[in-house]
Write an enzyme that holds these catalytic residues in place. Structure first.
Site, short mmCIF file in Angstrom:
data_model
loop_
_atom_site.label_atom_id
_atom_site.label_comp_id
_atom_site.label_asym_id
_atom_site.label_seq_id
_atom_site.Cartn_x
_atom_site.Cartn_y
_atom_site.Cartn_z
N TYR A 182 -10.12 0.02 1.93
CA TYR A 182 -9.61 -0.16 3.29
C TYR A 182 -8.99 1.10 3.85
CZ TYR A 182 -8.69 -3.65 6.82
OH TYR A 182 -8.72 -4.39 7.97
N ASP A 207 0.80 -1.22 0.00
CA ASP A 207 0.00 0.00 0.00
C ASP A 207 0.84 1.27 0.00
OD1 ASP A 207 -2.37 -1.31 -0.34
OD2 ASP A 207 -2.89 -1.36 1.77
#
Lengths: 675, 675
Positions: free
Chosen positions: A411, A327
């Protein structure tokens, strides 16, 4: 111009434009005039070498005025693509000399991460692609349903070739059949996955997605598309869609600071609070960073940062197996940072920090409120009641919180640094947001995840983080010591009552790794062997306290594991090198192996005793989802703490004023509020 | 009278007097008239058998009015001594029939714990004992120094005989040479340890205390008493004694609840908040207890309690080796509970609960403010930002905190139950207070602890806690499942990309123990196999989440270990039995073996599948002290969480109203406070 800006402050919009112009000029000279072939991704401050920056910071700490501090170069790092060659590069340019400083060429099979403009363009192209539209039509969605597209980095695939082009894989979702824009798409996954080439700007193929259950093993199921989605139901998280079923019995709770805050912010990014001073930084990749942490003027940490994270999923069926996000490297914790808002992301009296990012044209834009700063009451700091007099001595623990929140698709991660009055720093990682979902046939269950809503499989996954800790405990010459608490067998001589144990200290001599061992109460300390605590006679130090969490599960020979070697061990110790910031390697997108990450750095087998060391702490969670984690997940929190160990000569919070009712103005239930 | 009081409410003062009278009458009848031989220690509610109490609680939960609920007996448990025989007993009497229900006679070598009056009497006797006074005189303390005496349970000693009398060991300290009553005695340990017999009411011997360092091994040193203490210096924790050096830059931070609290308290101990209902209890031994926990009417936990803790020290030298406290069984978390005060122990709007205890004459006395109840903001509850619209959906996590703080001599524990809006319960244990210290000769250091102030050795020690969890997950028929996350080796068939893992669930069939295995992400769940979650198809359950901390280190054959078998494993599963509440056994003081504790209960090898089970979670900290832990220790926190796992059909906090600035009224730095 640049010599007056603090070397740790991010590039100004003008500096970004300047950097873009320098790159264009350089490339024009090389390519004979044309800049059509350049697509910008990111322009950011290239932090100065430590050997130049630290003397500057020492001069600053000593009170030397800016212009009298040592000169530090000002450089920009530009991530960009050769569009025609479908290649990704990175160039550092000097803003002082307008020269190229370093250049990293395309390194197949790795690519730069996906930038914001790339993702937006991909989404539009995919959703309007005629083949995709035709495939979606087969699912016979209701008329008023919007189809949406989540882009994912194209993760592990053993069939990949070294000359793989840059690809984007996608997951398609329908929104519930009404017009609310906040309706939760993740309850309506469509089992096809278009794969897109961002350089060619087109869908290159459409993969079908496995939807079976335990009964089907790894086989693709054969449910007809017109019934495939019929068992799905709405499962909304947004308050507008709770049909008025919100709790009505929660009364307001306010944090009030009538005299304002106890911290000060100077020069936009320099923070002082309760004997602490530090700088906060921000860049597209790591998001929030912390620099030059000192306590009462003593050096503690040169730089603290979330270095990388990987999120591998445990569903082996194609194309689910390709889900492994990095990420930071693939997406960027700066690019995905939330615009934080008053009264929501934190309570009390808040200071926000803006970031500055750049777009695919190299144009700067403001990223507002990407970091927030505020104080919190953190419960009791310390207490003792004298049993002879019944007099209680008690302090509240105030903390200073520096927080950033990122949204990576479905998320959310909340990252928060807590500075305490007792000399400790804690880094909190909160996971929340929405689970990545896929379709599962009606009535089936799966080995690879949990059914969290009708027809919705939330796959098992891991979140593996690596926190980079660059210490300077009373100076740069530091040593990492592994300390185990070990039983001593009963013996008449040494342990005649069997109650004793020994504390075994092992200095780390050569760069490498170590693992948690809670059964031995294993502790890792960073100490300065040349500075001895006058009370205890031990070297001054800080310990790194992390939970012993499960490491990367994926098989030894898997691509998942080869890409994320940093997640194979809990603690890494490396010798400092400028620019070596990313545990998972410089480029993570479509990597086949972790390259230039912490594994490579540790493998140099350098001396790490009494020298400039870096500590990398890996921690994470194996998330086999609960039904309760859907449609939005209550926060799960992991903490890594840096705590003084014989660094001070007594409890540093001893001078915190006592907690008293006259200051804190609490009230008894039923009494009138005194505020 | 008694049939109207809720069966979980503690004894009234009148009931205590009644119970004492019943015992006296019974004994008079047996002993022919005299009650001279009776010394009371504690009179407390004897909780009713579950088979009788649970139907009552179910009727209450169903809204049946008190007099129509099933009849439940009312009994008192009395801990007392035969003074002349130097023996300790315990008797349960019925307040309904005035008859003796059960009686536990003296069980050598175990004794009842030390009560408050016993400790006060011992302290006075020891400090005025001519031999002790003469010994102290040898240390040539300054004229104006007060000598103080800390009493300790007489811990492990391999030389003990089965007919050992009850003993109290002591550590003597001097206060700093000025008159402030809050001066920290722990910086002036006097190296003699009088041993006292509380039945004979006299000092039976004076042990000398080892003061050497690494150089001396286990030998006693021979420093002359007149120089032994000369290197000690004041090291004060109380704010009065900080010589004006308190921080002046911490601004007030207030918690304001303008509309009051969100909880209600009925019938003095029944608490309702955000779909939770439960009872709070209090007794001399366990302190705060939690009963009959239900969520939205569904049964969750019958009883939650801190069951026992042991604090063994790792210094093998005599008499240091005898320091092993059982702070519940030996001292009592109710007896040592602090009188909590507004604005100090918690902020905001607070409700306090009083306890009722009894003295050595059997007379009741009020223990004020032993438990506090309040709400806290606990950060973000959940968040998702829709990247397509930039709309953030966010809630704050409000928690309800039920807290008690105990002072056991030098040391403090804060115990706090957190009830959350997402269906979880967390139990926090905070350790703070003052380290147990002993003298170390000038300039020496030790294998067995750290020098934390000149001449002050803080010995290495452990705190090992055992939380007793008595579940009733949707009913009493529960099963504990151990769930491991295990790698699947690469294989073309099952794991062709090497990314998959499996979740291996193993039900516990027979009572026993299990250990943490963070490397496998081991989770323990309590499930109801007969209630299936409609979404996931799995049994409804709660998981017990604890850190994998080091277990008891002491040697296998040591008395330290034999006394605290509960601390040998992380998790115990036993079949429920009435009255089986204490992990370390019913009597811990001077025990040579854990008797009637969790080890014995587990050893019955009973079926624990689909039945009424009890889960016991052991956790702790190995505390090798830092200099920073002195003269008072910043809190160290350990958390055990009980979290729903497929118990609900979605995130139970979904209906928490969104967090908004209009409610939370935060302010920007520099803006006027809006409160």
């Amino acid at each position: 111009m640049t010599d007056r800006r603090h070397p740790l402050r991010g590039l100004t919009p003008d500096e970004m434009k300047h950097a873009a112009a320098v790159l264009k000029k350089t490339l024009q000279q090389n390519a004979g005039g044309s800049t059509d072939n350049i697509r910008f991704q990111h322009i950011t401050l290239d932090e100065p070498p430590k050997a130049l920056l630290l003397p500057y910071l020492d001069a600053e700490s000593a009170g030397v005025e800016p212009l009298k501090r040592p000169w530090v170069p000002r450089c920009a790092r530009i991530t960009w693509s050769h569009v025609h060659e479908r290649q990704d590069c990175e160039t550092v340019v000097s803003l002082d000399t307008e020269a190229e400083v370093t250049h990293i060429d395309h390194q197949a099979p790795q690519h730069n991460g996906l930038d914001r403009d790339e993702v937006i363009a991909a989404t539009i192209a995919i959703l309007t692609d005629p083949a995709v539209v035709a495939e979606i039509k087969k699912f016979q969605l209701p008329e008023n349903v919007a189809v949406q597209c989540d882009t994912w980095p194209f993760g592990t695939d053993l069939s990949s070739k070294e000359d793989d082009p840059k690809l984007i894989q996608t997951i398609l979702y329908a929104r519930a059949p009404h017009n609310h824009l906040e309706s939760n798409q993740y309850s309506f996954p469509i089992p096809i996955s278009p794969v897109y080439d961002p350089f060619l700007k087109r869908v290159i193929r459409i993969d079908t997605v496995a939807t079976g259950g335990k009964e089907d093993g790894l086989k693709h199921n054969t449910v007809a598309p017109e019934v495939a989605l019929k068992h799905l139901v709405e499962n909304e998280y947004h308050s507008d869609l709770q049909k008025g079923n919100l709790r009505k019995d929660i009364k307001p709770l306010l944090i009030v600071q009538p005299e304002g805050v106890s911290f000060t912010v100077e020069d936009e990014t320099k923070i002082s609070w309760q004997k602490w001073t530090f700088r906060v930084g921000f860049n597209w990749r790591e998001g929030m960073t912390i620099h030059d942490v000192r306590y009462d003027g003593r050096k503690l940490f040169y730089r603290l940062s979330m270095s990388e994270m990987t999120v591998p999923y445990g569903d082996p069926r194609s194309p689910h197996h390709r889900r492994q996000a990095f990420d930071l490297g693939d997406a960027g914790a700066g690019i995905t940072a939330n615009n934080l808002s008053l009264g929501c992301d934190c309570l009390g009296t808040i200071q926000y920090f803006d970031g500055c990012l750049s777009d695919s044209a190299g144009e700067p834009y403001k990223a507002p409120n990407v970091i927030c700063l505020h104080e919190q009451d953190n419960g009791i700091g310390w207490k003792h009641t004298n049993p002879r007099t019944d007099v209680a001595a008690i302090t509240r623990a105030r903390i200073l919180v520096v927080q950033s929140i990122i949204t990576v698709g479905n998320y959310e991660y909340i990252f928060a640094w807590h500075f305490t009055q007792s000399g400790a720093i804690e880094f909190e990682t909160h996971a929340t947001g929405i689970l990545a979902t896929s379709l599962i046939d009606k009535g089936k269950t799966s080995f690879w995840g949990n059914v969290v809503s009708p027809g919705i499989l939330a796959a098992n996954h891991q979140h593996l983080f690596c926190l980079r800790i660059d210490p300077m405990i009373d100076g740069l010459e530091n040593t990492v010591i592994q300390e185990d608490t070990v039983a001593i067998p009963y013996s008449r001589q040494e342990n005649p009552n069997g109650n004793a144990w020994k504390v075994v200290k092992t200095p780390v001599e050569s760069s490498g790794f170590a693992d948690a061992a809670p059964e031995k109460n294993r502790v890792f300390k960073v100490v300065n062997e040349k500075k001895i605590n006058a009370i205890s006679g031990s070297p001054v130090g800080f310990k790194v306290v992390a939970q012993a969490t499960q490491l990367l599960i994926a098989d030894q020979c898997s691509t998942v594991r080869r890409r994320a070697r940093f997640a194979e061990h809990h603690l890494w110790v490396t010798k400092y090198r400028d620019g070596e910031l990313y545990a998972g390697g410089h480029k993570t997108n479509q990597s086949h192996d972790e390259t230039g990450g912490v594994f490579d750095a540790a493998s140099r087998s350098e001396n790490v005793r009494n020298t400039d060391v870096v500590v990398w702490q890996t921690y994470g969670m194996t998330h086999n989802p609960r039904v309760e984690d859907y449609p939005v997940m209550p926060v799960e929190i992991l903490t890594v703490a840096l705590k003084p160990v014989d660094f001070f000569e007594k409890n540093p919070a001893l001078d915190v004023p006592p907690s008293t009712q006259s200051i804190n103005k609490s009230v008894l239930v039923g009494q009138a509020d005194q505020s």
